[in-house]
Design a protein around this motif. Structure first.
Motif, PDB file in Angstrom:
ATOM      1  N   LEU A 624     -55.578  39.708  12.502  1.00 30.12           N
ATOM      2  CA  LEU A 624     -54.613  40.782  12.313  1.00 30.12           C
ATOM      3  C   LEU A 624     -54.526  41.166  10.842  1.00 30.12           C
ATOM      4  O   LEU A 624     -54.887  40.383   9.956  1.00 30.12           O
ATOM      5  N   LEU A 625     -54.044  42.370  10.572  1.00 24.88           N
ATOM      6  CA  LEU A 625     -53.798  42.797   9.202  1.00 24.88           C
ATOM      7  C   LEU A 625     -52.536  42.116   8.687  1.00 24.88           C
ATOM      8  O   LEU A 625     -51.868  41.356   9.400  1.00 24.88           O
ATOM      9  N   ASP A 626     -52.191  42.410   7.446  1.00 24.57           N
ATOM     10  CA  ASP A 626     -50.923  41.948   6.888  1.00 24.57           C
ATOM     11  C   ASP A 626     -49.781  42.395   7.796  1.00 24.57           C
ATOM     12  O   ASP A 626     -49.796  43.511   8.335  1.00 24.57           O
ATOM     13  N   LEU A 627     -48.783  41.540   7.992  1.00 20.48           N
ATOM     14  CA  LEU A 627     -47.688  41.865   8.922  1.00 20.48           C
ATOM     15  C   LEU A 627     -46.761  42.963   8.409  1.00 20.48           C
ATOM     16  O   LEU A 627     -45.785  43.312   9.077  1.00 20.48           O
ATOM     17  N   SER A 628     -47.058  43.526   7.241  1.00 22.61           N
ATOM     18  CA  SER A 628     -46.355  44.748   6.831  1.00 22.61           C
ATOM     19  C   SER A 628     -46.827  45.923   7.679  1.00 22.61           C
ATOM     20  O   SER A 628     -46.160  46.950   7.759  1.00 22.61           O
ATOM     21  N   ALA A 629     -47.986  45.754   8.294  1.00 24.30           N
ATOM     22  CA  ALA A 629     -48.513  46.758   9.221  1.00 24.30           C
ATOM     23  C   ALA A 629     -48.151  46.348  10.646  1.00 24.30           C
ATOM     24  O   ALA A 629     -47.923  45.171  10.927  1.00 24.30           O
ATOM     25  N   PRO A 630     -48.117  47.284  11.575  1.00 25.39           N
ATOM     26  CA  PRO A 630     -47.854  46.917  12.973  1.00 25.39           C
ATOM     27  C   PRO A 630     -48.995  46.076  13.543  1.00 25.39           C
ATOM     28  O   PRO A 630     -50.165  46.340  13.253  1.00 25.39           O
ATOM     29  N   PHE A 631     -48.649  45.050  14.325  1.00 25.45           N
ATOM     30  CA  PHE A 631     -49.698  44.246  14.954  1.00 25.45           C
ATOM     31  C   PHE A 631     -50.196  44.892  16.247  1.00 25.45           C
ATOM     32  O   PHE A 631     -51.218  44.502  16.789  1.00 25.45           O
ATOM     33  N   LEU A 632     -49.469  45.933  16.714  1.00 26.05           N
ATOM     34  CA  LEU A 632     -49.824  46.595  17.965  1.00 26.05           C
ATOM     35  C   LEU A 632     -49.241  47.998  17.974  1.00 26.05           C
ATOM     36  O   LEU A 632     -48.132  48.222  17.486  1.00 26.05           O
ATOM     37  N   LEU A 633     -50.010  48.955  18.512  1.00 27.39           N
ATOM     38  CA  LEU A 633     -49.509  50.308  18.732  1.00 27.39           C
ATOM     39  C   LEU A 633     -49.711  50.653  20.193  1.00 27.39           C
ATOM     40  O   LEU A 633     -50.814  50.510  20.734  1.00 27.39           O
ATOM     41  N   GLN A 634     -48.640  51.091  20.834  1.00 27.60           N
ATOM     42  CA  GLN A 634     -48.690  51.424  22.255  1.00 27.60           C
ATOM     43  C   GLN A 634     -47.888  52.695  22.481  1.00 27.60           C
ATOM     44  O   GLN A 634     -46.712  52.759  22.144  1.00 27.60           O
ATOM     45  N   GLY A 635     -48.536  53.709  23.045  1.00 21.29           N
ATOM     46  CA  GLY A 635     -47.855  54.992  23.184  1.00 21.29           C
ATOM     47  C   GLY A 635     -47.520  55.531  21.808  1.00 21.29           C
ATOM     48  O   GLY A 635     -48.383  55.674  20.948  1.00 21.29           O
ATOM     49  N   LYS A 636     -46.253  55.786  21.552  1.00 25.30           N
ATOM     50  CA  LYS A 636     -45.806  56.274  20.250  1.00 25.30           C
ATOM     51  C   LYS A 636     -45.046  55.212  19.466  1.00 25.30           C
ATOM     52  O   LYS A 636     -44.404  55.517  18.464  1.00 25.30           O
ATOM     53  N   VAL A 637     -45.117  53.958  19.931  1.00 19.19           N
ATOM     54  CA  VAL A 637     -44.317  52.892  19.319  1.00 19.19           C
ATOM     55  C   VAL A 637     -45.210  51.954  18.520  1.00 19.19           C
ATOM     56  O   VAL A 637     -46.265  51.522  18.986  1.00 19.19           O
ATOM     57  N   LYS A 638     -44.755  51.640  17.284  1.00 20.32           N
ATOM     58  CA  LYS A 638     -45.405  50.614  16.469  1.00 20.32           C
ATOM     59  C   LYS A 638     -44.632  49.311  16.631  1.00 20.32           C
ATOM     60  O   LYS A 638     -43.396  49.301  16.510  1.00 20.32           O
TER      61      LYS A 638
END
Length: 775
Positions: A624-638
């Motif tokens: 995974l990237l740094d946790l400052s970024a979303p670990f998952l994107l689904q639909g329109k939700v980070k």
């Protein structure tokens, strides 16, 4: 004669074709050559209505398909004059037709219809002839006839299918996805078939006309497909629609009448085929696990996926990606049910009937690809809705909850909507049952005239509106035994305690409602702001510097694709598609991981795929990237993780979810296997409440219960933002005097916070929700 019917006797044409005629295949047809002594043979797959040209000449257009495996396997035939009139009387879809002495010309419609680049022109004046094959038993001695004779079709068992062929077949439905709107303008349906050979065939069927797709209602139905094209993919045969595709569907229940379901008015069904259907029914009954009848509303429970046979009594648009269906089946759900807030003017359906059925209807919210079909449904129609998800609206540790009904986007596990005809046995049974149900207020309302009904309904609506102004605009969901306490008394009492209050909302913060959304970790109880998009872009840019590791591409549980962008930077983007049972799923059911993409590219992917995880390569695994970024994107939700409480695990842990029989790719499950403590979106607001005896500040800490709006969706959904703004304008109308403000009934609890050596009392709203008629 220009138009003749031919017999087939002992495999030979009677009478025989003229000896000077030579057959020409479709692939050898080229403009500019002489076809006076040539003929083309094919099967009629489409016949247009007979018409007249501007000069009064009769005109008929048909489409013939040859038996080649070429990509283009059909051609237009244009018939003029008396020959057009004679052909229109005898020719039918499925007939074998021979066209002789034709002229070949360039087809102006080849690009649009996908057929041969030329068409055949025939007429009696040009010396052309058309021969139509018919069976001897129904052929008269006359040279023309008023009806065509059905050809005898050959049906291929599923274990004898070959790549590149176009076949006719029978099969039992083992799985299906009801028709849905594809990414283009066509409808699409997916059907998995099996027969006595126990070989499976998955068919993907497209059509611009919804009615032309198979009318499949349940697993175990039997289908007959004509002219389905077979292709091999990953070592397995798959079926796709070809030009002239046609289908019949039969109930798979042993003992029921063998009646074909089809929208076609012209089809053949021989006596021996009825025997085929019966044999498939008997085999399926003892060899396949066929589900029983669909569930009733009286038998549903939270966290269930089920099929429902019901009647549609109301519908309304909720927003661009969701649509409300109000349905009933005559039974009552044993749980309190969700009521989706819509404007009365937007709700289609008979208002009085909706009022009488208010205790028996449930609201089903259909999302994404189901919206277009849901819009087209007629009020009063009977539906079978597949794979409805019942969801408990509140947390498990809360005593009071209600059940929501969702038809999620995508077609995973056969999600979809089917319209049942009035003749369907399940519909007949349901109608009989619905007619026996005693409806609320039926006697008094049935005796009124239509004008009285409209007047009564409007009066009720006006009274309800006035009552909302005079009474509370909030609802208490628990602790009904508590009596009201004045704010002055609460402020003079020690904490911690719980109170029931009746007060007015004088002001609230923040005024910009989007600023009220925060991220909360339930483990360490920390709060943080929702990161903006620029921070995500920066992290992606930094990670793109590290190239993807080719040794990590295309493992046993995911398949990788890499390409170079066409911009000046020529970035390399790698996407890893997670597989299930060593096969790629449909996009709407697929989780993918991406390296090197921008946020804009990732958002595009989320519109088509189930969910997206941004990753980067290490020496031994993806991470995974740094946790400052979303670990998952689904639909329109980070979805974000808590840096303090998370212990990220290797991406390969996702393979355990991919191996499950029905991977759902729920964010909580993904977070758990990846060692992430997920942050939850939450509303944080400060309400200043007054009741005439005093004032106090109470904090709202709510995920979705108070506003009946998920905090996770508010930032990306304009409709929900408007809905929340309207709700706050109702609770605290701008520009109103204090006396004109509505009353709120709330539960609040007091608690102590120690800041250094100083202890301070705070108040929080709980177990309170905005009334349904407000939202």
């Amino acid at each position: 004669m220009p138009v003749q019917l031919l017999k087939i006797i002992k495999g030979k044409s009677e009478p025989p074709l003229p000896s000077h005629l030579q057959r020409e295949d479709l692939k050898h047809l080229h403009a500019g050559l002489d076809y006076t002594n040539k003929y083309f043979q094919g099967v009629v797959i489409l016949s247009y209505p007979q018409t007249k040209l501007g000069d009064g000449t009769d005109f008929l257009k048909i489409v013939l398909q040859d038996n080649s495996c070429a990509r283009i396997d059909s051609i237009n035939i244009l018939i003029y004059g008396k020959m057009a009139d004679d052909c229109a009387k005898v020719i039918r879809n499925g007939d074998t037709c021979i066209v002789a002495g034709f002229k070949l010309a360039k087809s102006p419609t080849a690009r649009e219809d996908g057929r041969h680049g030329c068409h055949l022109e025939v007429s009696e004046e040009a010396g052309s002839a058309i021969y139509i094959y018919a069976q001897p038993s129904t052929t008269t001695a006359s040279e023309t006839a008023s009806v065509s004779v059905a050809p005898k079709y050959v049906y291929t068992p599923l274990n004898h299918l070959k790549d590149g062929t176009i076949v006719n077949l029978y099969g039992i439905v083992k799985f299906f996805k009801p028709p849905y709107v594809s990414k283009g303008t066509d409808y699409c349906s997916v059907v998995t078939l099996v027969d006595q050979s126990q070989v499976k065939l998955t068919c993907t069927l497209f059509s611009g006309n919804l009615d032309s797709l198979p009318k499949i209602y349940k697993i175990g139905d039997i289908v007959r497909f004509h002219r389905i094209k077979i292709r091999e993919y990953n070592g397995q045969m798959q079926g796709i629609t070809s030009s002239g595709f046609a289908s019949l569907t039969f109930d798979g229940t042993v003992g029921t009448p063998v009646v074909p379901r089809t929208s076609s008015k012209a089809y053949t069904f021989m006596d021996e085929e009825e025997k085929t259907v019966e044999e498939l029914r008997i085999w399926a009954a003892s060899n396949l696990s066929i589900s029983g009848p669909a569930a009733k509303l009286s038998g549903v429970r939270p966290m269930l996926f089920f099929d429902l046979t019901c009647q549609l009594v109301g519908k309304a648009k909720v927003d661009g990606s969701s649509f409300l269906l109000k349905v009933w089946d005559g039974t009552k759900c044993p749980y309190p049910t969700w009521r989706i807030p819509v404007e009365a003017r937007d709700l289609e359906g008979e208002k009085i009937l909706l009022h009488r059925l208010r205790n028996l209807t449930v609201d089903i919210l259909a999302y994404d690809n189901h919206v277009q079909l849901a819009k087209s449904l007629k009020i009063g129609s009977f539906l079978r809705i597949y794979s409805i998800h019942t969801k408990q609206a509140s947390d498990k540790n809360e005593d009071v909850s209600h059940v929501e009904f969702h038809l999620h986007g995508g077609t995973c596990y056969g999600r979809g909507i089917g319209v049942l005809p009035e003749s369907h046995p399940d519909v007949k049974e349901l109608k009989t049952f619905l007619e026996s149900v005693e409806l609320a207020d039926s006697q008094s309302m049935d005796s009124m005239s239509s004008l009285e009904l409209d007047s009564t309904y409007n009066s009720i609506a006006d009274l309800e509106s006035q009552r909302c102004q005079q009474l509370s605009v909030t609802v208490l969901t628990d602790h009904q035994d508590l009596s009201n306490t004045e704010l002055k008394t609460i402020r003079n009492s020690r904490a911690p305690q719980q109170y029931r209050i009746r007060a007015k909302l004088r002001t609230f913060k923040p005024q910009k409602l989007y600023q009220s959304v925060k991220l909360h970790c339930s483990k360490c109880n920390s709060l943080q702001e929702v990161p903006n998009g620029d921070a995500f872009d920066l992290i992606l840019q930094e990670c793109a510097v590290t190239p993807s590791n080719p040794e990590l591409h295309s493992t046993s549980w995911y398949e990788s694709v890499t390409w170079t962008t066409q911009d000046q930077k020529q970035r390399k983007i790698t996407i890893h598609f997670v597989k299930h049972d060593e096969m790629l799923l449909y996009p709407e059911d697929t989780l993918l991981m991406i390296e090197g993409g921008t946020s804009k590219e990732i958002w595009k992917l989320t519109r088509r795929f189930k969910c997206v995880i941004p990753v980067r390569s290490t020496k031994n695994d993806l991470e995974l990237l740094d946790l400052s970024a979303p670990f998952l994107l689904q639909g329109k939700v980070k979805y974000y993780g808590c840096k303090q409480c998370s212990t990220p695990k290797p991406i390969k842990n996702l393979s355990s979810l991919a191996a499950e029989p029905r991977p759902s790719w729920e964010p909580t499950e993904i977070a758990q296997v990846l060692g992430i403590e997920p942050l939850q979106y939450v509303f944080i607001m400060k309400f200043t409440l007054v009741d005439g005896t005093g004032a106090l500040n109470a904090y709202l800490f709510d995920y979705e219960k108070f506003f009946q709006i998920p905090a996770s969706e508010i930032l990306s959904n304009n409709f929900l933002q408007q809905k929340m703004q309207m709700t706050m304008n109702t609770l605290c109308p701008p520009g109103r005097k204090l006396d004109d403000l509505p009353w709120l009934e709330c539960f609040i609890k007091s608690y102590n916070i120690t800041d250094g050596n100083k202890q301070q009392v705070y108040y929080q709203i709980f177990d309170t929700t905005v009334a349904e008629d407000v939202v």
